[in-house]
Design an enzyme around this catalytic site. Structure first.
Site, PDB file in Angstrom:
ATOM      1  N   GLY A  89       0.837  -1.207   0.000  1.00 49.84           N
ATOM      2  CA  GLY A  89       0.000   0.000   0.000  1.00 49.84           C
ATOM      3  C   GLY A  89       0.865   1.248   0.000  1.00 49.84           C
ATOM      4  O   GLY A  89       1.854   1.314   0.716  1.00 49.84           O
ATOM      5  N   ARG A 105      13.834   9.273  -1.961  1.00 51.30           N
ATOM      6  CA  ARG A 105      14.730  10.390  -2.339  1.00 51.30           C
ATOM      7  C   ARG A 105      15.962  10.406  -1.438  1.00 51.30           C
ATOM      8  O   ARG A 105      17.092  10.591  -1.907  1.00 51.30           O
ATOM      9  CB  ARG A 105      13.938  11.689  -2.205  1.00 51.30           C
ATOM     10  CG  ARG A 105      14.722  12.970  -2.343  1.00 51.30           C
ATOM     11  CD  ARG A 105      13.734  14.120  -2.187  1.00 51.30           C
ATOM     12  NE  ARG A 105      14.336  15.427  -2.255  1.00 51.30           N
ATOM     13  CZ  ARG A 105      14.758  16.104  -1.198  1.00 51.30           C
ATOM     14  NH1 ARG A 105      14.692  15.565   0.004  1.00 51.30           N
ATOM     15  NH2 ARG A 105      15.260  17.324  -1.343  1.00 51.30           N
ATOM     16  N   ARG A 107       1.100  -5.090  -5.776  1.00 48.47           N
ATOM     17  CA  ARG A 107       1.051  -6.332  -5.010  1.00 48.47           C
ATOM     18  C   ARG A 107       1.427  -7.438  -5.994  1.00 48.47           C
ATOM     19  O   ARG A 107       1.072  -7.391  -7.165  1.00 48.47           O
ATOM     20  CB  ARG A 107      -0.322  -6.516  -4.387  1.00 48.47           C
ATOM     21  CG  ARG A 107      -0.581  -5.406  -3.363  1.00 48.47           C
ATOM     22  CD  ARG A 107      -1.609  -5.766  -2.324  1.00 48.47           C
ATOM     23  NE  ARG A 107      -1.400  -5.025  -1.092  1.00 48.47           N
ATOM     24  CZ  ARG A 107      -1.965  -3.849  -0.810  1.00 48.47           C
ATOM     25  NH1 ARG A 107      -2.769  -3.273  -1.665  1.00 48.47           N
ATOM     26  NH2 ARG A 107      -1.732  -3.260   0.351  1.00 48.47           N
ATOM     27  N   ASP A 123       4.039  -4.378   6.465  1.00 46.54           N
ATOM     28  CA  ASP A 123       4.547  -5.636   7.032  1.00 46.54           C
ATOM     29  C   ASP A 123       4.612  -6.758   5.995  1.00 46.54           C
ATOM     30  O   ASP A 123       5.511  -7.592   6.043  1.00 46.54           O
ATOM     31  CB  ASP A 123       3.765  -6.052   8.283  1.00 46.54           C
ATOM     32  CG  ASP A 123       2.276  -6.155   8.030  1.00 46.54           C
ATOM     33  OD1 ASP A 123       1.817  -5.772   6.933  1.00 46.54           O
ATOM     34  OD2 ASP A 123       1.562  -6.634   8.929  1.00 46.54           O
ATOM     35  N   SER A 168       5.295  -6.427   2.739  1.00 44.07           N
ATOM     36  CA  SER A 168       6.495  -6.169   1.923  1.00 44.07           C
ATOM     37  C   SER A 168       7.757  -6.544   2.698  1.00 44.07           C
ATOM     38  O   SER A 168       8.703  -7.096   2.128  1.00 44.07           O
ATOM     39  CB  SER A 168       6.563  -4.696   1.543  1.00 44.07           C
ATOM     40  OG  SER A 168       5.416  -4.343   0.826  1.00 44.07           O
ATOM     41  N   THR A 194       3.703   2.677   5.661  1.00 38.02           N
ATOM     42  CA  THR A 194       2.271   2.353   5.689  1.00 38.02           C
ATOM     43  C   THR A 194       1.550   3.381   6.551  1.00 38.02           C
ATOM     44  O   THR A 194       2.102   3.821   7.560  1.00 38.02           O
ATOM     45  CB  THR A 194       1.997   0.937   6.254  1.00 38.02           C
ATOM     46  OG1 THR A 194       0.617   0.817   6.591  1.00 38.02           O
ATOM     47  CG2 THR A 194       2.811   0.637   7.491  1.00 38.02           C
ATOM     48  N   ASP A 229      -0.901   2.705   8.321  1.00 38.84           N
ATOM     49  CA  ASP A 229      -1.540   2.002   9.440  1.00 38.84           C
ATOM     50  C   ASP A 229      -0.759   2.066  10.759  1.00 38.84           C
ATOM     51  O   ASP A 229      -1.308   1.770  11.812  1.00 38.84           O
ATOM     52  CB  ASP A 229      -1.759   0.520   9.082  1.00 38.84           C
ATOM     53  CG  ASP A 229      -2.588   0.356   7.823  1.00 38.84           C
ATOM     54  OD1 ASP A 229      -3.373   1.272   7.521  1.00 38.84           O
ATOM     55  OD2 ASP A 229      -2.446  -0.676   7.139  1.00 38.84           O
ATOM     56  N   ASP A 278       1.502   0.021  11.929  1.00 40.11           N
ATOM     57  CA  ASP A 278       1.343  -1.298  12.550  1.00 40.11           C
ATOM     58  C   ASP A 278       2.590  -2.175  12.431  1.00 40.11           C
ATOM     59  O   ASP A 278       2.493  -3.402  12.503  1.00 40.11           O
ATOM     60  CB  ASP A 278       0.132  -2.019  11.916  1.00 40.11           C
ATOM     61  CG  ASP A 278       0.308  -2.231  10.418  1.00 40.11           C
ATOM     62  OD1 ASP A 278       1.273  -1.691   9.847  1.00 40.11           O
ATOM     63  OD2 ASP A 278      -0.521  -2.937   9.825  1.00 40.11           O
ATOM     64  N   GLY A 302      -6.707   1.375   8.607  1.00 43.10           N
ATOM     65  CA  GLY A 302      -5.842   0.866   9.676  1.00 43.10           C
ATOM     66  C   GLY A 302      -5.697  -0.643   9.656  1.00 43.10           C
ATOM     67  O   GLY A 302      -5.022  -1.206  10.518  1.00 43.10           O
ATOM     68  N   ARG A 303      -6.383  -1.287   8.715  1.00 42.98           N
ATOM     69  CA  ARG A 303      -6.403  -2.768   8.676  1.00 42.98           C
ATOM     70  C   ARG A 303      -6.732  -3.318  10.064  1.00 42.98           C
ATOM     71  O   ARG A 303      -7.742  -2.965  10.612  1.00 42.98           O
ATOM     72  CB  ARG A 303      -5.064  -3.308   8.158  1.00 42.98           C
ATOM     73  CG  ARG A 303      -4.908  -3.046   6.676  1.00 42.98           C
ATOM     74  CD  ARG A 303      -4.201  -4.204   6.018  1.00 42.98           C
ATOM     75  NE  ARG A 303      -3.120  -3.718   5.171  1.00 42.98           N
ATOM     76  CZ  ARG A 303      -2.317  -4.486   4.473  1.00 42.98           C
ATOM     77  NH1 ARG A 303      -2.422  -5.794   4.547  1.00 42.98           N
ATOM     78  NH2 ARG A 303      -1.392  -3.974   3.711  1.00 42.98           N
ATOM     79  N   GLY A 319     -11.635  14.780  18.904  1.00 36.84           N
ATOM     80  CA  GLY A 319     -12.632  14.904  19.967  1.00 36.84           C
ATOM     81  C   GLY A 319     -13.830  13.975  19.790  1.00 36.84           C
ATOM     82  O   GLY A 319     -14.962  14.318  20.145  1.00 36.84           O
TER      83      GLY A 319
HETATM   84  P1  ADP Z   1       2.025  -4.090   2.676  1.00 36.38           P
HETATM   85  O1  ADP Z   1       3.477  -4.179   2.365  1.00 36.38           O
HETATM   86  O2  ADP Z   1       1.498  -2.700   2.560  1.00 36.38           O
HETATM   87  O3  ADP Z   1       1.687  -4.761   3.999  1.00 36.38           O
HETATM   88  P2  ADP Z   1       0.999  -6.417   1.248  1.00 36.38           P
HETATM   89  O4  ADP Z   1       0.729  -7.171   2.491  1.00 36.38           O
HETATM   90  O5  ADP Z   1      -0.005  -6.477   0.159  1.00 36.38           O
HETATM   91  O6  ADP Z   1       1.226  -4.864   1.518  1.00 36.38           O
HETATM   92  O7  ADP Z   1       2.403  -6.918   0.671  1.00 36.38           O
HETATM   93  C1  ADP Z   1       2.954  -6.363  -0.502  1.00 36.38           C
HETATM   94  C2  ADP Z   1       3.665  -7.430  -1.285  1.00 36.38           C
HETATM   95  O8  ADP Z   1       4.693  -8.025  -0.495  1.00 36.38           O
HETATM   96  C3  ADP Z   1       2.786  -8.609  -1.708  1.00 36.38           C
HETATM   97  O9  ADP Z   1       2.060  -8.345  -2.875  1.00 36.38           O
HETATM   98  C4  ADP Z   1       3.818  -9.688  -1.929  1.00 36.38           C
HETATM   99  O10 ADP Z   1       4.463  -9.525  -3.151  1.00 36.38           O
HETATM  100  C5  ADP Z   1       4.810  -9.404  -0.810  1.00 36.38           C
HETATM  101  N1  ADP Z   1       4.475 -10.246   0.362  1.00 36.38           N
HETATM  102  C6  ADP Z   1       3.520 -10.032   1.287  1.00 36.38           C
HETATM  103  N2  ADP Z   1       3.458 -11.035   2.180  1.00 36.38           N
HETATM  104  C7  ADP Z   1       4.400 -11.917   1.799  1.00 36.38           C
HETATM  105  C8  ADP Z   1       4.843 -13.200   2.283  1.00 36.38           C
HETATM  106  N3  ADP Z   1       4.296 -13.753   3.366  1.00 36.38           N
HETATM  107  N4  ADP Z   1       5.836 -13.820   1.613  1.00 36.38           N
HETATM  108  C9  ADP Z   1       6.411 -13.265   0.541  1.00 36.38           C
HETATM  109  N5  ADP Z   1       6.041 -12.086   0.023  1.00 36.38           N
HETATM  110  C10 ADP Z   1       5.055 -11.422   0.623  1.00 36.38           C
END
Ligand code: ADP
Length: 320
Positions: A12, A22, A73, A104, A106, A127, A129, A131, A172-173, A187
């Site tokens: 995201g 940058r 993704r 998380d 990525s 992100t 979120d 998180d 926020g997932r 508030g």
């Molecule tokens: P974010 O990074 O914002 O949490 P995603 O959870 O969609 O977004 O993850 C982004 C990309 O990271 C996924 O499309 C995938 O390519 C890779 N990814 C996510 N989870 C895993 C995983 N468990 N193992 C390997 N690659 C992953």
């Protein structure tokens, strides 16, 4: 010392990713190190969509939301074969280390790449979120919180005029951080988050009593992970008989020019990430703790679940 590194944004998008990328690029160039930009995250890496960067490639982007590198993704990255192919594309170009800016998911993908290939990896938490475990800040969370506040201010005006209940659903997932900080600073009367059970029946009784005592309007901030805004709104309207409106903020929260906090912090994180990677460090994530840059073990960052600061949830209750 590494001689060539690459940077990508993944998952995201969030405001401030540009500032981070940058800073990675300009720090590497300042250190005399070659730096590649990978377009569209892991998908772009598999498509060999990457280019050698110059300082001017990251000009005129610090003020922009989104990410100039693009993000995506990528299902194929979840397979060892996909990751091995990505690794090979880096090796073919003499790239010796990778900086991944993302959430998380990525970072999990980056951790696996490092585990399987030994490629030096440094992650930055990008992100809205907020998180990612080990850091009390992620790139973009401040801008998103400010976007929500702006919406809350406007919703308050109309809610007050009509004596309504407003249910505002925010992103926020599975984390209630955005809802909590936006609720506190906006508030809100009620903040509903996935980390805490809530009793909507009891809330409705309180609302009715408050209205009967003359309260003009009530604002409920609902985290997306804590329920469906339409359902919560319908329940409140039915139980209390008060005119209730639902607003789902959606992707507006992802965009916008980054705040000063997001720009400065993303720049600091980008600089540290590049320096660490160049010096040969790996498997770390840079984040913030109590206002200072800290390093977090990459494996720990992706295997632990971040908890919401109890001081925030306590404050939300006190100020209600
Ligand atoms: P974010 O990074 O914002 O949490 P995603 O959870 O969609 O977004 O993850 C982004 C990309 O990271 C996924 O499309 C995938 O390519 C890779 N990814 C996510 N989870 C895993 C995983 N468990 N193992 C390997 N690659 C992953």
């Amino acid at each position: 010392m590494l001689k060539s590194i690459a940077v990508m944004t993944s998952g995201g998008d969030s405001p401030g990713m540009n500032a981070a990328a940058r800073a990675v690029v300009r720090t590497a160039l300042y250190e005399g190190v070659e730096v590649w930009g990978i377009n569209n995250g892991y998908h772009g890496l598999l498509e060999e969509d990457m280019f050698k960067m110059e300082s001017k490639n990251v000009g005129d982007i610090i003020q922009r939301g989104g990410t100039f590198l693009g993000t995506a993704r990528c299902k194929r990255w979840k397979t060892p074969e996909g990751r091995m192919m990505g690794y090979q594309h880096l090796v073919d170009r003499g790239i010796q280390g990778l900086c991944v800016i993302g959430g998380d998911g990525s970072l999990r993908g980056a951790s696996l790449l490092s585990e399987e290939t030994g490629l030096p990896i440094v992650g930055l938490p990008g992100t809205i979120d907020n998180d990612v475990w080990g850091s009390d800040y992620t790139i973009g969370c401040d801008t998103a919180a400010n976007t929500i506040i702006d919406a809350i201010n406007k919703l308050r005006d109309t809610a007050s005029a009509h004596r309504r209940v407003i249910v505002l659903e925010v992103m926020g997932r599975n984390s209630g951080w955005l809802a909590t900080v936006a609720g506190i600073s906006g508030g809100a009367e009620y903040i509903l988050i996935p980390e805490e059970k809530y009793d909507l029946d009891a809330i409705c009784s309180d609302m009715k009593a408050a209205y009967d005592a003359g309260k003009r309007y009530i604002l409920v901030v609902l985290a997306e992970g804590a329920g469906n805004a339409q359902e919560v709104g319908s329940f409140i309207a039915e139980k209390t008989g008060i005119d209730t409106r639902v607003s789902v903020l959606g992707h507006i929260q992802r965009g916008g020019s980054p705040t000063v906090i997001d720009r400065v912090r993303a720049s600091q994180l980008g600089e540290q990430a590049a320096l660490a990677l160049i010096s040969g460090l790996s498997d770390i994530v840079f984040g913030f703790s109590k206002g200072h840059v800290v390093t977090i073990n990459l494996h720990d960052a992706v295997t632990n679940k971040k908890k919401l600061d109890p001081e925030y949830t306590h404050l939300a209750k006190v100020l209600f």
